[in-house]
Design a protein around this motif. Structure first.
Motif, PDB file in Angstrom:
ATOM      1  N   ILE A   2       0.852  -1.187   0.000  1.00 40.71           N
ATOM      2  CA  ILE A   2       0.000   0.000   0.000  1.00 40.71           C
ATOM      3  C   ILE A   2       0.890   1.240   0.000  1.00 40.71           C
ATOM      4  O   ILE A   2       1.856   1.337   0.770  1.00 40.71           O
ATOM      5  CB  ILE A   2      -0.927   0.015   1.234  1.00 40.71           C
ATOM      6  CG1 ILE A   2      -1.871  -1.180   1.187  1.00 40.71           C
ATOM      7  CG2 ILE A   2      -1.715   1.315   1.292  1.00 40.71           C
ATOM      8  CD1 ILE A   2      -2.775  -1.209  -0.033  1.00 40.71           C
ATOM      9  N   GLY A   3       0.586   2.184  -0.896  1.00 37.24           N
ATOM     10  CA  GLY A   3       1.406   3.390  -1.016  1.00 37.24           C
ATOM     11  C   GLY A   3       0.677   4.627  -0.529  1.00 37.24           C
ATOM     12  O   GLY A   3      -0.298   4.554   0.226  1.00 37.24           O
ATOM     13  N   GLN A   4       1.172   5.774  -0.978  1.00 34.23           N
ATOM     14  CA  GLN A   4       0.573   7.066  -0.636  1.00 34.23           C
ATOM     15  C   GLN A   4      -0.070   7.614  -1.902  1.00 34.23           C
ATOM     16  O   GLN A   4       0.621   8.069  -2.808  1.00 34.23           O
ATOM     17  CB  GLN A   4       1.644   8.045  -0.144  1.00 34.23           C
ATOM     18  CG  GLN A   4       2.312   7.635   1.155  1.00 34.23           C
ATOM     19  CD  GLN A   4       1.466   7.991   2.367  1.00 34.23           C
ATOM     20  OE1 GLN A   4       0.355   8.470   2.226  1.00 34.23           O
ATOM     21  NE2 GLN A   4       1.987   7.765   3.557  1.00 34.23           N
ATOM     22  N   PRO A   5      -1.415   7.548  -2.015  1.00 34.50           N
ATOM     23  CA  PRO A   5      -2.059   8.016  -3.244  1.00 34.50           C
ATOM     24  C   PRO A   5      -1.835   9.502  -3.486  1.00 34.50           C
ATOM     25  O   PRO A   5      -1.693  10.281  -2.553  1.00 34.50           O
ATOM     26  CB  PRO A   5      -3.544   7.720  -2.999  1.00 34.50           C
ATOM     27  CG  PRO A   5      -3.675   7.628  -1.522  1.00 34.50           C
ATOM     28  CD  PRO A   5      -2.373   7.080  -1.025  1.00 34.50           C
ATOM     29  N   LYS A   6      -1.791   9.862  -4.789  1.00 34.12           N
ATOM     30  CA  LYS A   6      -1.668  11.270  -5.137  1.00 34.12           C
ATOM     31  C   LYS A   6      -2.886  12.045  -4.650  1.00 34.12           C
ATOM     32  O   LYS A   6      -3.975  11.507  -4.542  1.00 34.12           O
ATOM     33  CB  LYS A   6      -1.553  11.420  -6.665  1.00 34.12           C
ATOM     34  CG  LYS A   6      -0.313  10.825  -7.264  1.00 34.12           C
ATOM     35  CD  LYS A   6      -0.215  11.133  -8.733  1.00 34.12           C
ATOM     36  CE  LYS A   6      -1.302  10.459  -9.535  1.00 34.12           C
ATOM     37  NZ  LYS A   6      -1.133  10.643 -10.992  1.00 34.12           N
ATOM     38  N   SER A   7      -2.664  13.295  -4.366  1.00 31.96           N
ATOM     39  CA  SER A   7      -3.770  14.145  -3.910  1.00 31.96           C
ATOM     40  C   SER A   7      -4.509  14.693  -5.125  1.00 31.96           C
ATOM     41  O   SER A   7      -3.933  15.415  -5.942  1.00 31.96           O
ATOM     42  CB  SER A   7      -3.228  15.295  -3.059  1.00 31.96           C
ATOM     43  OG  SER A   7      -4.263  16.170  -2.702  1.00 31.96           O
ATOM     44  N   SER A   8      -5.762  14.333  -5.270  1.00 27.91           N
ATOM     45  CA  SER A   8      -6.546  14.810  -6.403  1.00 27.91           C
ATOM     46  C   SER A   8      -7.198  16.151  -6.061  1.00 27.91           C
ATOM     47  O   SER A   8      -7.226  16.581  -4.906  1.00 27.91           O
ATOM     48  CB  SER A   8      -7.624  13.790  -6.777  1.00 27.91           C
ATOM     49  OG  SER A   8      -8.502  13.577  -5.701  1.00 27.91           O
ATOM     50  N   GLU A  49     -18.770   2.412 -15.308  1.00 32.08           N
ATOM     51  CA  GLU A  49     -18.889   1.120 -14.644  1.00 32.08           C
ATOM     52  C   GLU A  49     -19.266   1.270 -13.174  1.00 32.08           C
ATOM     53  O   GLU A  49     -20.103   0.530 -12.653  1.00 32.08           O
ATOM     54  CB  GLU A  49     -17.586   0.333 -14.757  1.00 32.08           C
ATOM     55  CG  GLU A  49     -17.260  -0.142 -16.170  1.00 32.08           C
ATOM     56  CD  GLU A  49     -16.026  -1.016 -16.207  1.00 32.08           C
ATOM     57  OE1 GLU A  49     -15.215  -0.938 -15.261  1.00 32.08           O
ATOM     58  OE2 GLU A  49     -15.884  -1.782 -17.174  1.00 32.08           O
ATOM     59  N   THR A  50     -18.642   2.226 -12.506  1.00 34.11           N
ATOM     60  CA  THR A  50     -18.833   2.344 -11.058  1.00 34.11           C
ATOM     61  C   THR A  50     -19.813   3.437 -10.661  1.00 34.11           C
ATOM     62  O   THR A  50     -20.330   3.431  -9.539  1.00 34.11           O
ATOM     63  CB  THR A  50     -17.495   2.641 -10.358  1.00 34.11           C
ATOM     64  OG1 THR A  50     -17.028   3.941 -10.767  1.00 34.11           O
ATOM     65  CG2 THR A  50     -16.447   1.599 -10.721  1.00 34.11           C
ATOM     66  N   GLY A  51     -20.068   4.404 -11.559  1.00 39.65           N
ATOM     67  CA  GLY A  51     -20.928   5.522 -11.215  1.00 39.65           C
ATOM     68  C   GLY A  51     -20.260   6.551 -10.314  1.00 39.65           C
ATOM     69  O   GLY A  51     -20.903   7.494  -9.859  1.00 39.65           O
ATOM     70  N   ARG A  52     -18.954   6.394 -10.080  1.00 37.51           N
ATOM     71  CA  ARG A  52     -18.232   7.313  -9.196  1.00 37.51           C
ATOM     72  C   ARG A  52     -17.489   8.367 -10.016  1.00 37.51           C
ATOM     73  O   ARG A  52     -17.046   8.105 -11.138  1.00 37.51           O
ATOM     74  CB  ARG A  52     -17.225   6.537  -8.335  1.00 37.51           C
ATOM     75  CG  ARG A  52     -17.864   5.598  -7.329  1.00 37.51           C
ATOM     76  CD  ARG A  52     -16.832   4.618  -6.780  1.00 37.51           C
ATOM     77  NE  ARG A  52     -15.737   5.282  -6.101  1.00 37.51           N
ATOM     78  CZ  ARG A  52     -15.683   5.459  -4.786  1.00 37.51           C
ATOM     79  NH1 ARG A  52     -16.665   5.032  -4.010  1.00 37.51           N
ATOM     80  NH2 ARG A  52     -14.654   6.048  -4.227  1.00 37.51           N
ATOM     81  N   HIS A  53     -17.323   9.568  -9.424  1.00 39.24           N
ATOM     82  CA  HIS A  53     -16.507  10.589 -10.068  1.00 39.24           C
ATOM     83  C   HIS A  53     -15.049  10.142 -10.072  1.00 39.24           C
ATOM     84  O   HIS A  53     -14.542   9.631  -9.067  1.00 39.24           O
ATOM     85  CB  HIS A  53     -16.629  11.926  -9.334  1.00 39.24           C
ATOM     86  CG  HIS A  53     -17.866  12.678  -9.693  1.00 39.24           C
ATOM     87  ND1 HIS A  53     -18.503  13.534  -8.819  1.00 39.24           N
ATOM     88  CD2 HIS A  53     -18.611  12.710 -10.824  1.00 39.24           C
ATOM     89  CE1 HIS A  53     -19.570  14.059  -9.406  1.00 39.24           C
ATOM     90  NE2 HIS A  53     -19.650  13.573 -10.613  1.00 39.24           N
ATOM     91  N   LEU A  54     -14.384  10.334 -11.203  1.00 34.88           N
ATOM     92  CA  LEU A  54     -12.988   9.936 -11.328  1.00 34.88           C
ATOM     93  C   LEU A  54     -12.084  10.971 -10.658  1.00 34.88           C
ATOM     94  O   LEU A  54     -12.365  12.176 -10.710  1.00 34.88           O
ATOM     95  CB  LEU A  54     -12.608   9.805 -12.804  1.00 34.88           C
ATOM     96  CG  LEU A  54     -13.359   8.731 -13.587  1.00 34.88           C
ATOM     97  CD1 LEU A  54     -13.031   8.832 -15.072  1.00 34.88           C
ATOM     98  CD2 LEU A  54     -13.008   7.340 -13.058  1.00 34.88           C
ATOM     99  N   PRO A  55     -10.971  10.535 -10.054  1.00 35.51           N
ATOM    100  CA  PRO A  55     -10.034  11.504  -9.474  1.00 35.51           C
ATOM    101  C   PRO A  55      -9.361  12.325 -10.562  1.00 35.51           C
ATOM    102  O   PRO A  55      -9.087  11.830 -11.655  1.00 35.51           O
ATOM    103  CB  PRO A  55      -9.021  10.611  -8.737  1.00 35.51           C
ATOM    104  CG  PRO A  55      -9.109   9.283  -9.419  1.00 35.51           C
ATOM    105  CD  PRO A  55     -10.540   9.141  -9.848  1.00 35.51           C
ATOM    106  N   VAL A  56      -9.113  13.587 -10.267  1.00 32.20           N
ATOM    107  CA  VAL A  56      -8.553  14.535 -11.229  1.00 32.20           C
ATOM    108  C   VAL A  56      -7.291  15.156 -10.639  1.00 32.20           C
ATOM    109  O   VAL A  56      -7.281  15.584  -9.478  1.00 32.20           O
ATOM    110  CB  VAL A  56      -9.587  15.630 -11.563  1.00 32.20           C
ATOM    111  CG1 VAL A  56      -8.992  16.666 -12.507  1.00 32.20           C
ATOM    112  CG2 VAL A  56     -10.841  15.009 -12.174  1.00 32.20           C
ATOM    113  N   TYR A  57      -6.238  15.227 -11.467  1.00 32.30           N
ATOM    114  CA  TYR A  57      -4.957  15.781 -11.023  1.00 32.30           C
ATOM    115  C   TYR A  57      -4.538  16.890 -11.994  1.00 32.30           C
ATOM    116  O   TYR A  57      -4.652  16.733 -13.212  1.00 32.30           O
ATOM    117  CB  TYR A  57      -3.884  14.687 -10.983  1.00 32.30           C
ATOM    118  CG  TYR A  57      -4.325  13.450 -10.230  1.00 32.30           C
ATOM    119  CD1 TYR A  57      -4.238  13.375  -8.846  1.00 32.30           C
ATOM    120  CD2 TYR A  57      -4.864  12.361 -10.909  1.00 32.30           C
ATOM    121  CE1 TYR A  57      -4.665  12.252  -8.156  1.00 32.30           C
ATOM    122  CE2 TYR A  57      -5.296  11.233 -10.229  1.00 32.30           C
ATOM    123  CZ  TYR A  57      -5.191  11.180  -8.857  1.00 32.30           C
ATOM    124  OH  TYR A  57      -5.624  10.069  -8.189  1.00 32.30           O
TER     125      TYR A  57
END
Length: 262
Positions: free
Chosen positions: A91-97, A110-118
């Protein structure tokens, strides 16, 4: 204890989230990806913990090795996991979106979730004028131009040119570069300059990309993209003009131009 000697995360954690996400139309790799993301966001998987081996994880969840590897590869791109050849996956440190994005709200089909944006700052400068300067009104000091590359879940890239009256937003030129990375610029306009964006209106049309913009979006010059022009206001006073370029993508874009709840 070093990362290499940490025990593997109990498989039950991943399996629990995996079965929670069972739903028609959701691919297995997306299901595994979201399982890990949700477990990380809920604090049940923490940095440096070791995941089960890929083959063991696939057997546990009843999915193929290729599906497991595809999910972990996407997670590694986002920083949720770190893959070390011959040692394992951790497990790492995810980027901050970007938080509370107004204009880059893309929904995974597929998931209905908002995608992370960088967002990555490409440059900032002062220009005397630009094509739609009349919508902001004249400014004797010119206009600040901020160019950014926008990564949407590292699946595709958008491009943004933001113009601001220089006399009002001069502090933005002196901000450290990192303060303009992975941020909602509307929050910066409010916190650093005292101009909250209370309204945004825009229109869209298809355009062919010139070489400069196409390179930033990692597509061929001359490719077609959606250009969205957005005028931002505070209390009916124009304060920003943005040109936003979006390539063809297999997801929905929320285009109401209204920010999420504060």
């Amino acid at each position: 204890m070093s990362r290499e000697t940490l025990p593997a995360v109990p498989a039950a954690t991943i399996r629990k989230y995996f079965h929670r996400l069972l739903q028609p139309g959701l691919s297995k790799h997306a299901q595994l990806r979201q399982s890990v993301i949700q477990a990380v966001e809920n604090g049940e998987l923490v940095p440096d913990e070791k995941l089960p081996p890929e083959r063991e994880l696939g057997v546990l969840l009843g999915i193929s090795l290729g599906t497991t590897q595809k999910a972990l590869s996407g997670l590694a791109t986002d920083g949720y996991v770190i893959r070390k050849q011959g040692i394992g996956t951790f497990i790492g440190q995810p980027k901050s979106s970007i938080r509370k994005s107004w204009h880059y709200r893309f929904t995974d089909l597929e998931t209905g979730r908002h995608l992370p944006v960088y967002a990555h700052l490409l440059g900032r400068s002062i220009v005397d004028t630009f094509t739609r300067a009349a919508q902001l009104g004249p400014d004797p000091e010119g206009y600040i131009r901020i160019d950014r590359s926008i990564s949407v879940d590292d699946r595709f890239y958008c491009y943004s040119e933001l113009y601001l009256p220089a006399s009002r937003f001069q502090p933005l030129l002196d901000l450290p570069r990192e303060k303009l990375e992975n941020v909602n610029l509307k929050e910066i306009l409010e916190t650093e300059c005292g101009y909250p964006t209370t309204e945004a209106k825009g229109g869209a049309r298809l355009v062919q990309l010139d070489a400069r913009v196409a390179e930033s979006m990692r597509v061929e010059s001359g490719s077609w993209a959606l250009r969205i022009d957005i005028l931002g206001k505070t209390l009916d006073q124009p304060i920003s003009y943005q040109k936003m370029f979006v390539p063809p993508a297999n997801c929905d874009l929320d285009m109401d131009f209204v920010g999420p709840p504060r």
